[in-house]
Design a protein around this motif. Structure first.
Motif, short mmCIF file in Angstrom:
data_model
loop_
_atom_site.label_atom_id
_atom_site.label_comp_id
_atom_site.label_asym_id
_atom_site.label_seq_id
_atom_site.Cartn_x
_atom_site.Cartn_y
_atom_site.Cartn_z
N ARG A 177 0.45 3.12 -3.76
CA ARG A 177 -0.10 4.35 -3.20
C ARG A 177 -1.93 4.27 -3.85
O ARG A 177 -1.88 5.28 -5.08
CB ARG A 177 0.61 5.49 -3.91
N LEU A 214 1.09 -1.37 0.09
CA LEU A 214 0.51 0.03 -0.20
C LEU A 214 0.73 0.99 0.02
O LEU A 214 0.71 2.44 -0.68
CB LEU A 214 -1.01 -0.13 1.43
N ARG A 215 1.84 0.87 0.43
CA ARG A 215 2.91 2.38 0.70
C ARG A 215 3.41 3.05 -0.66
O ARG A 215 3.82 4.02 -0.76
CB ARG A 215 4.14 1.84 1.76
N ASP A 216 3.43 1.01 -1.33
CA ASP A 216 4.91 1.62 -2.00
C ASP A 216 3.39 2.30 -3.53
O ASP A 216 3.71 2.68 -4.43
CB ASP A 216 5.20 0.51 -2.63
N GLU A 233 -1.72 7.86 5.31
CA GLU A 233 -0.38 7.05 4.90
C GLU A 233 -0.69 5.88 5.05
O GLU A 233 0.31 5.09 3.97
CB GLU A 233 1.03 7.91 6.20
N GLY A 278 -1.14 4.05 2.19
CA GLY A 278 -0.77 5.00 1.10
C GLY A 278 -0.54 6.62 0.80
O GLY A 278 0.22 7.24 0.53
#
Length: 634
Positions: free
Chosen positions: A295, A291-293, A375, A378
């Motif tokens: 987005r 999810l972070r990468d 965050e 994402g």
């Protein structure tokens, strides 16, 4: 008898099919990305043209291997990009996809192969291929297994060019796994022409079966739900305009729910139609990092994911000595969202107003705390869609108040998943929304939710008696769920007919709302309310091992395993507080009088959860009969 419906927006021609959604998207522009694939630490876009080229190559391979229109092909894999390729290829070849959960046993797979008649199958890897071959051997039938990854005994499928040939062209999609890439290349190099693929693809229409989705089989052998091309295609072309703020052209979403489940695939086809880029991740273990990468702009998930995100955020705050600040930020977010909901219902007065101090706090939290929660998803996700099981209303209010609108929907496998959904501009938290276009929802005299519309399936495969039983005299699907419709057409689910408990005193109790509230505790993983024919209501509770570890660390206590935690006074006090909060919402006769904390959690592997993380209540009651009896013998 109350009824609500939403008008059908688009009526498709009878010759339309699900594969046409991809063809139409290609016609709008082949260069735009349709998928984004994780390779190593990077995410790589796949254009619509490249994806379609790979799909056509694999479709040629399937036809060369003997697949005829209307025949079945099984897919046994985790959620991944190749799943999307394989299913589209099956449809381009005129076939019927048969998803199999990657955790299924050989016995379960044997029945699905027997009932569906599938003689071709995709396997993610050698382990899944072994299960498929074991099931085929038990049936004494030949099943050709094609691998997403290169299998140990990989060999050319009948009718295909040699996979060692240096003359086979490499498909434009260069991110496919080895098995799919080689299969597509061999298909393109073989004797099957583009015209043959197009003829097979066009052989299917709205009324033809696109996929057989097998139920979990907790009360007998799984039944194959016949979902038609019309179910998928008409939901896509009608639901997307209905939800355009969420499913916007050019947006991105990350799919992690099992693609063997109809909900994930229905949403995936909506994305094909809408012009959304879809990424895939195989499970919860990698979800937060992906999810972070990746987005995403919106996310489809189940309530348990949102519960874990909230619990993780609280644990971090607690470890930093800011638990009180987190709880205040949560309270303010809920208050702001509740006031918004009240105004949407046309209410005035205190319920519809945010106190000035809370408004000021909300502005501060929106700068310093809420962005940290966003965050986790994402940083770009404005909307999340929750389905598959009940969503706690406070959790929905918390996320919305913190800047992420959590839209709850409702549906069954038999309705191709989405039958009702809340919309960004028309949300009623606590409900599951209004009917999707082309759908009518009716509440029967005994409170059962009945559904008729574009998503309702064609019946159970080779099971006419079961098919007839699930429809009423007016052609409405009997869902087995209890619910109510308000004056604006919003549906609220109040329980399952088969789950309704009747105590020895004659009190009717719906366990779902109580279980949902007990699960509000950060330490609780699952709660199962019992009491059928018993003198009072009780509960089985399991613990979230990860949250127990965090709880112990944050209070400076020694680590304990789940078995020790089940009798730890501090842990039991937390569970008791959750039970007390749940009991505050019901009468004394409906309240949980006793509970027991089990020393192991319910999991898919233990047979107590479905792959979409729904509880198999009957399996829990059967395997924990002794613990339930003990609750009433003390």
């Amino acid at each position: 008898m109350r009824e609500a419906s939403t008008m059908l927006r688009t009526q498709l021609d009878s010759g339309y099919n699900t594969s046409q959604l991809l063809v139409d998207r290609l016609a709008r522009g082949g260069g735009a990305p349709i998928h984004c694939v994780k390779r190593g630490d990077s995410w790589v876009d796949v254009s619509t043209a490249a994806f379609t080229d790979t799909v056509r190559g694999v479709a040629k391979a399937l036809i060369a291997a003997g697949l005829a229109p209307g025949e079945s092909v099984a897919i046994m894999s985790r959620t991944r990009y190749e799943w999307a390729v394989a299913e589209q290829a099956i449809w381009f070849a005129g076939g019927v996809s048969v998803p199999i959960y990657e955790t299924s046993s050989a016995y379960q797979v044997e029945w699905i192969l027997r009932d569906s008649g599938a003689r071709l199958a995709f396997a993610e890897d050698d382990a899944r291929a072994a299960v498929l071959r074991s099931a085929a051997a038990a049936l004494d039938v030949d099943v050709l297994v094609l691998g997403f990854d290169a299998l140990d005994d990989d060999a050319p499928a009948p009718g295909l060019a040699s996979r060692d040939s240096g003359t086979t062209p490499v498909p434009a999609d260069a991110v496919s796994s080895p098995g799919i890439a080689v299969l597509a290349a061999a298909g393109h190099a073989g004797a099957v022409t583009d015209a043959a693929v197009e003829a097979a693809r066009r052989s299917r229409g709205l009324a033809d079966v696109a996929t057989l989705v097998y139920t979990s089989g907790t009360t007998g052998r799984p039944k194959g739900c016949m979902m038609t091309h019309g179910n998928f295609a008409e939901i896509a072309v009608n639901l997307v305009p209905h939800m355009r703020e969420v499913v916007a052209e050019g947006s991105r979403t990350l799919m992690f729910l099992p693609l063997a489940h109809v909900l994930a695939r229905a949403v995936q086809q909506c994305c094909v139609f809408a012009g959304v880029t879809v990424g895939h991740t195989s499970g919860a273990a990698d979800l937060l990092g992906d999810l972070r990468d990746f987005r995403p702009d919106f996310l489809l998930a189940v309530p348990r994911i949102f519960e874990k995100i909230r619990a993780g955020a609280y644990a971090k705050a607690e470890a930093a000595g800011k638990a009180g600040l987190f709880l205040e930020a949560e309270r303010v977010a809920i208050a702001v969202s509740r006031a918004r909901d009240a105004r949407a219902r046309g209410l005035t007065g205190p319920a519809a107003r945010v106190k000035p101090l809370d408004r000021a706090k909300h502005a501060v939290f929106n700068r310093v705390l809420y962005p940290k929660l966003r965050e986790v998803l994402g940083g770009r996700a404005r909307y999340t869609i929750s389905g598959a099981s009940e969503l706690n209303t406070d959790l929905a209010h918390f996320f919305r108040g913190a800047g992420v609108v959590l839209l709850e929907g409702y549906g069954l496998t038999e309705t191709t998943a989405p039958a009702t959904v809340n919309m960004p501009a028309n949300t009623r938290v606590g409900s599951v929304g209004i009917p999707v276009p082309g759908t009518t929802v009716r509440i029967s005299a005994n409170g059962e939710v009945l559904i008729r519309g574009i998503g309702v399936f064609a019946g159970y495969h080779a099971n006419p008696d079961a098919s007839a039983e699930c429809f009423d005299e007016d052609g409405f699907l009997r869902t087995g769920d209890l619910g109510s419709l308000d004056e604006d057409g919003f549906l609220t689910i109040t329980g399952r007919r088969k789950d309704l408990l009747v105590t020895a005193g004659g009190k009717n109790v719906s366990p779902g709302p109580l279980e949902e509230l007990v699960r509000n505790s950060r330490l609780v993983s699952q709660a199962v309310v019992v009491g059928e024919g018993r003198p009072f209501i009780a509960a089985l509770v399991t613990l979230d091992a990860e949250e127990v570890r965090v709880f112990q660390r944050n209070r400076g206590a020694v680590p304990i395993d789940p078995a020790e935690a089940a009798s730890d006074p501090a842990v039991l006090a937390q569970v008791q507080a959750a039970v007390d909060a749940a009991n505050a919402t019901v009468s004394r006769a409906e309240a949980i009088r006793k509970f027991v904390v089990l020393d192991t959690d319910f999991t898919e592997a233990s047979g107590h959860l479905t792959p979409s993380l729904k509880l198999k209540r009957s399996a829990v009651l059967e395997s924990h009969r002794a613990q339930i009896d003990a609750l009433y013998s003390r």
